[in-house]
Design a protein around this motif. Structure first.
Motif, PDB file in Angstrom:
ATOM      1  N   ARG A 171       0.825  -1.206   0.000  1.00 18.97           N
ATOM      2  CA  ARG A 171       0.000   0.000   0.000  1.00 18.97           C
ATOM      3  C   ARG A 171       0.860   1.257   0.000  1.00 18.97           C
ATOM      4  NH1 ARG A 171      -4.526  -2.154   4.396  1.00 18.97           N
ATOM      5  NH2 ARG A 171      -5.600  -3.564   2.946  1.00 18.97           N
ATOM      6  N   ALA A 172       1.953   1.230   0.755  1.00 17.62           N
ATOM      7  CA  ALA A 172       2.853   2.380   0.774  1.00 17.62           C
ATOM      8  C   ALA A 172       3.474   2.602  -0.603  1.00 17.62           C
ATOM      9  CB  ALA A 172       3.941   2.182   1.820  1.00 17.62           C
ATOM     10  N   THR A 173       3.856   1.510  -1.259  1.00 22.93           N
ATOM     11  CA  THR A 173       4.464   1.604  -2.591  1.00 22.93           C
ATOM     12  C   THR A 173       3.494   2.223  -3.585  1.00 22.93           C
ATOM     13  OG1 THR A 173       5.886  -0.305  -2.197  1.00 22.93           O
ATOM     14  CG2 THR A 173       5.434   0.259  -4.494  1.00 22.93           C
ATOM     15  N   PHE A 174       2.249   1.792  -3.541  1.00 13.93           N
ATOM     16  CA  PHE A 174       1.264   2.351  -4.462  1.00 13.93           C
ATOM     17  C   PHE A 174       1.065   3.844  -4.181  1.00 13.93           C
ATOM     18  CE2 PHE A 174      -2.738   3.164  -6.543  1.00 13.93           C
ATOM     19  CZ  PHE A 174      -2.693   2.353  -7.668  1.00 13.93           C
ATOM     20  N   ALA A 175       1.022   4.203  -2.907  1.00 14.50           N
ATOM     21  CA  ALA A 175       0.749   5.590  -2.528  1.00 14.50           C
ATOM     22  C   ALA A 175       1.892   6.529  -2.863  1.00 14.50           C
ATOM     23  CB  ALA A 175       0.432   5.668  -1.034  1.00 14.50           C
ATOM     24  N   ASP A 176       3.143   6.063  -2.700  1.00 17.90           N
ATOM     25  CA  ASP A 176       4.248   7.012  -2.865  1.00 17.90           C
ATOM     26  C   ASP A 176       5.005   6.875  -4.187  1.00 17.90           C
ATOM     27  OD1 ASP A 176       6.204   4.903  -2.461  1.00 17.90           O
ATOM     28  OD2 ASP A 176       6.134   5.223  -0.304  1.00 17.90           O
ATOM     29  N   SER A 177       4.803   5.772  -4.915  1.00 19.82           N
ATOM     30  CA  SER A 177       5.607   5.547  -6.122  1.00 19.82           C
ATOM     31  C   SER A 177       4.806   5.303  -7.386  1.00 19.82           C
ATOM     32  CB  SER A 177       6.547   4.349  -5.895  1.00 19.82           C
ATOM     33  OG  SER A 177       7.424   4.596  -4.829  1.00 19.82           O
ATOM     34  N   ILE A 178       3.508   5.029  -7.260  1.00 20.71           N
ATOM     35  CA  ILE A 178       2.673   4.723  -8.425  1.00 20.71           C
ATOM     36  C   ILE A 178       1.572   5.762  -8.601  1.00 20.71           C
ATOM     37  CG2 ILE A 178       1.167   3.007  -9.480  1.00 20.71           C
ATOM     38  CD1 ILE A 178       2.779   0.894  -7.828  1.00 20.71           C
ATOM     39  N   LEU A 179       0.792   5.977  -7.567  1.00 19.56           N
ATOM     40  CA  LEU A 179      -0.327   6.914  -7.666  1.00 19.56           C
ATOM     41  C   LEU A 179       0.112   8.329  -8.039  1.00 19.56           C
ATOM     42  CD1 LEU A 179      -3.392   7.121  -7.410  1.00 19.56           C
ATOM     43  CD2 LEU A 179      -3.088   7.637  -4.972  1.00 19.56           C
ATOM     44  N   PRO A 180       1.213   8.869  -7.494  1.00 21.00           N
ATOM     45  CA  PRO A 180       1.583  10.248  -7.856  1.00 21.00           C
ATOM     46  C   PRO A 180       1.860  10.446  -9.348  1.00 21.00           C
ATOM     47  CG  PRO A 180       2.690   9.609  -5.839  1.00 21.00           C
ATOM     48  CD  PRO A 180       2.053   8.362  -6.391  1.00 21.00           C
ATOM     49  N   VAL A 181       2.483   9.454 -10.009  1.00 25.23           N
ATOM     50  CA  VAL A 181       2.749   9.621 -11.443  1.00 25.23           C
ATOM     51  C   VAL A 181       1.470   9.454 -12.251  1.00 25.23           C
ATOM     52  CG1 VAL A 181       5.206   9.111 -11.408  1.00 25.23           C
ATOM     53  CG2 VAL A 181       3.582   7.227 -11.590  1.00 25.23           C
ATOM     54  N   HIS A 182       0.560   8.633 -11.741  1.00 23.28           N
ATOM     55  CA  HIS A 182      -0.741   8.503 -12.403  1.00 23.28           C
ATOM     56  C   HIS A 182      -1.527   9.802 -12.279  1.00 23.28           C
ATOM     57  CE1 HIS A 182      -4.891   7.102 -13.130  1.00 23.28           C
ATOM     58  NE2 HIS A 182      -4.327   6.179 -13.882  1.00 23.28           N
ATOM     59  N   GLN A 183      -1.532  10.397 -11.105  1.00 24.45           N
ATOM     60  CA  GLN A 183      -2.246  11.649 -10.894  1.00 24.45           C
ATOM     61  C   GLN A 183      -1.629  12.793 -11.702  1.00 24.45           C
ATOM     62  OE1 GLN A 183      -2.013  11.820  -6.582  1.00 24.45           O
ATOM     63  NE2 GLN A 183      -4.090  11.006  -6.355  1.00 24.45           N
ATOM     64  N   ALA A 184      -0.337  12.677 -12.001  1.00 21.55           N
ATOM     65  CA  ALA A 184       0.336  13.686 -12.819  1.00 21.55           C
ATOM     66  C   ALA A 184       0.048  13.520 -14.299  1.00 21.55           C
ATOM     67  CB  ALA A 184       1.845  13.638 -12.573  1.00 21.55           C
ATOM     68  N   GLY A 185      -0.684  12.485 -14.670  1.00 24.09           N
ATOM     69  CA  GLY A 185      -1.034  12.249 -16.065  1.00 24.09           C
ATOM     70  C   GLY A 185       0.085  11.657 -16.892  1.00 24.09           C
ATOM     71  N   GLN A 186       1.069  11.024 -16.252  1.00 26.11           N
ATOM     72  CA  GLN A 186       2.230  10.511 -16.973  1.00 26.11           C
ATOM     73  C   GLN A 186       2.222   8.999 -17.168  1.00 26.11           C
ATOM     74  OE1 GLN A 186       5.081  13.676 -14.710  1.00 26.11           O
ATOM     75  NE2 GLN A 186       6.177  12.180 -15.946  1.00 26.11           N
ATOM     76  N   VAL A 187       1.177   8.325 -16.709  1.00 29.16           N
ATOM     77  CA  VAL A 187       1.138   6.864 -16.787  1.00 29.16           C
ATOM     78  C   VAL A 187       0.428   6.399 -18.054  1.00 29.16           C
ATOM     79  CG1 VAL A 187       0.153   4.784 -15.734  1.00 29.16           C
ATOM     80  CG2 VAL A 187       1.335   6.461 -14.309  1.00 29.16           C
ATOM     81  N   VAL A 188       1.042   5.420 -18.713  1.00 26.38           N
ATOM     82  CA  VAL A 188       0.406   4.688 -19.804  1.00 26.38           C
ATOM     83  C   VAL A 188       0.132   3.275 -19.304  1.00 26.38           C
ATOM     84  CG1 VAL A 188       0.666   3.750 -22.122  1.00 26.38           C
ATOM     85  CG2 VAL A 188       1.546   6.035 -21.601  1.00 26.38           C
ATOM     86  N   LEU A 189      -1.130   2.907 -19.213  1.00 24.84           N
ATOM     87  CA  LEU A 189      -1.507   1.561 -18.791  1.00 24.84           C
ATOM     88  C   LEU A 189      -1.772   0.722 -20.036  1.00 24.84           C
ATOM     89  CD1 LEU A 189      -3.966   2.391 -15.846  1.00 24.84           C
ATOM     90  CD2 LEU A 189      -1.566   1.675 -15.689  1.00 24.84           C
ATOM     91  N   TRP A 190      -0.854  -0.205 -20.309  1.00 23.91           N
ATOM     92  CA  TRP A 190      -1.014  -1.001 -21.516  1.00 23.91           C
ATOM     93  C   TRP A 190      -1.769  -2.297 -21.206  1.00 23.91           C
ATOM     94  CZ3 TRP A 190       1.567  -5.783 -22.480  1.00 23.91           C
ATOM     95  CH2 TRP A 190       2.561  -6.128 -21.558  1.00 23.91           C
ATOM     96  N   GLU A 191      -2.466  -2.794 -22.218  1.00 24.58           N
ATOM     97  CA  GLU A 191      -3.287  -3.987 -22.076  1.00 24.58           C
ATOM     98  C   GLU A 191      -2.965  -4.966 -23.206  1.00 24.58           C
ATOM     99  OE1 GLU A 191      -7.474  -3.273 -20.716  1.00 24.58           O
ATOM    100  OE2 GLU A 191      -7.055  -1.220 -21.412  1.00 24.58           O
ATOM    101  N   GLY A 192      -3.422  -6.184 -23.046  1.00 23.71           N
ATOM    102  CA  GLY A 192      -3.190  -7.196 -24.061  1.00 23.71           C
ATOM    103  C   GLY A 192      -1.883  -7.929 -23.832  1.00 23.71           C
ATOM    104  N   GLU A 193      -1.443  -8.663 -24.854  1.00 22.66           N
ATOM    105  CA  GLU A 193      -0.245  -9.492 -24.743  1.00 22.66           C
ATOM    106  C   GLU A 193       1.034  -8.716 -25.037  1.00 22.66           C
ATOM    107  OE1 GLU A 193      -0.081 -12.746 -23.759  1.00 22.66           O
ATOM    108  OE2 GLU A 193      -2.211 -12.524 -23.280  1.00 22.66           O
ATOM    109  N   ASN A 194       0.942  -7.635 -25.819  1.00 20.74           N
ATOM    110  CA  ASN A 194       2.148  -6.922 -26.263  1.00 20.74           C
ATOM    111  C   ASN A 194       1.915  -5.422 -26.265  1.00 20.74           C
ATOM    112  OD1 ASN A 194       1.756  -9.538 -28.204  1.00 20.74           O
ATOM    113  ND2 ASN A 194       3.862  -9.370 -27.506  1.00 20.74           N
ATOM    114  N   TYR A 195       3.026  -4.696 -26.171  1.00 23.84           N
ATOM    115  CA  TYR A 195       2.987  -3.232 -26.272  1.00 23.84           C
ATOM    116  C   TYR A 195       4.267  -2.794 -26.966  1.00 23.84           C
ATOM    117  CZ  TYR A 195       2.982   1.709 -24.932  1.00 23.84           C
ATOM    118  OH  TYR A 195       3.012   3.081 -24.954  1.00 23.84           O
ATOM    119  N   ARG A 196       4.130  -2.057 -28.044  1.00 20.50           N
ATOM    120  CA  ARG A 196       5.276  -1.621 -28.831  1.00 20.50           C
ATOM    121  C   ARG A 196       5.775  -0.265 -28.329  1.00 20.50           C
ATOM    122  NH1 ARG A 196       9.248  -3.601 -31.730  1.00 20.50           N
ATOM    123  NH2 ARG A 196       7.738  -5.190 -32.487  1.00 20.50           N
ATOM    124  N   ILE A 197       7.071  -0.180 -28.020  1.00 16.25           N
ATOM    125  CA  ILE A 197       7.687   1.084 -27.593  1.00 16.25           C
ATOM    126  C   ILE A 197       8.271   1.820 -28.788  1.00 16.25           C
ATOM    127  CG2 ILE A 197       9.550   2.094 -26.217  1.00 16.25           C
ATOM    128  CD1 ILE A 197       9.119  -0.214 -24.220  1.00 16.25           C
TER     129      ILE A 197
END
Length: 299
Positions: A171-197
């Protein structure tokens, strides 16, 4: 191996921390004593300390320069993060200075790949500024799998399956290392089997260690590499892939994924690059008569 070129991609290694992490027989409970002893001559001291019996780990980030992009694979532990394990707890390390030695400033990073969302892979996603967690890499897209994001999001009330670690840290990891970048609009959540960079780099779903764990595949010119995150922790798993770690959410699926990834690596002469492996940090594997072996270490 701290730097190499694969096709048109430059790869650098930044080691944030290295040391004895936990007893190997706790982390890898299915590995019998005789197997440790059989391979002690080359496992000791870089991968398992024969005197203490502890697993020796690197917490590290791989820096890729590909098609004009600067890509980080995992961001390690981070500073100031409250964690239960002493190696991870409230660090005051020099990771950003080490990153600068590779020629990369935080604002230079274009893409951060989190192979999965454990605390030791997302720590430098953020840093503490005036009492708030802010994205460390202000111009980057943080690429993470949606399955993992939803799984670790506390609002979804998941139940941890791994026996090492704690819900408090999750829970601490999500709160301090994941949620802030999501709230900043910088997260890309990819779905499916593959994602091309880009033309040389892609992500493939590799579940088991966590539900949304991923492998980054590099294919450039005639060179191949698989940055496998925690699909492999210790090189004995390169030759005995049935053995998993108690750090995994689903050990059966994780072992199945490891077999599949190693089979791909052997068939394509791909360098296997785990997240935490010390020494050379990477190896090529061979498969013959259903058995795996280490063909060569990276150099």
């Amino acid at each position: 191996m701290n730097k190499l070129t694969l096709g048109d991609v430059e790869v650098s290694r930044v080691v944030e921390w290295q040391g004895q992490f936990a007893p190997a027989d706790v982390l890898f409970p299915s590995v019998p004593d005789e197997l440790w002893l059989e391979h002690e001559s080359w496992l000791d001291p870089e991968f398992r300390d024969a005197t203490t019996g502890f697993y020796c780990a690197y917490m590290q980030t791989w820096v890729l320069r590909s098609e004009g992009l600067t890509v980080l694979i995992d961001t390690g532990i981070g500073n100031d993060k409250p964690r239960e394990h002493p190696a991870l707890d409230r660090r005051d390390g020099d990771f950003l200075a080490q990153l600068a030695e590779t020629g990369v400033r935080p604002e230079d990073v274009d893409i951060v790949v989190n192979t999965h969302l454990h605390a030791d892979h997302v720590g430098w996603n953020t840093r503490l500024v005036n009492g708030e967690w802010v994205p460390t890499f202000p111009n980057a897209q943080y690429v993470m799998n949606k399955i993992d994001y939803d799984y670790w999001n506390p609002v979804n009330g998941h139940t941890r399956q791994a026996t090492f670690g704690s819900v408090i840290d999750d829970r601490a990891t999500f709160a301090d290392s994941i949620l802030p970048v999501h709230q900043a609009g910088q997260v890309v959540l990819w779905e499916g089997e593959n994602y091309r960079i880009d033309g040389d780099l892609s992500l493939e779903l590799a579940p088991g260690h966590t539900p949304g764990s991923a492998v980054l595949r590099l294919e450039s010119g005639t060179d191949r590499a698989l940055f496998v995150g925690d699909v492999v922790h210790i090189p004995i798993q390169l030759i005995e892939p049935d053995h998993d770690t108690c750090l995994s959410e689903d050990q059966v699926v994780a072992s199945r994924t490891r077999h599949r990834v190693l089979e791909q690596a052997a068939a394509t002469n791909s360098l296997v690059v785990p997240a935490h492996m010390g020494g050379a940090g990477a190896a090529e594997v061979a498969r013959e008569n259903g058995r795996y072996s280490i063909k060569r270490w990276a150099s």
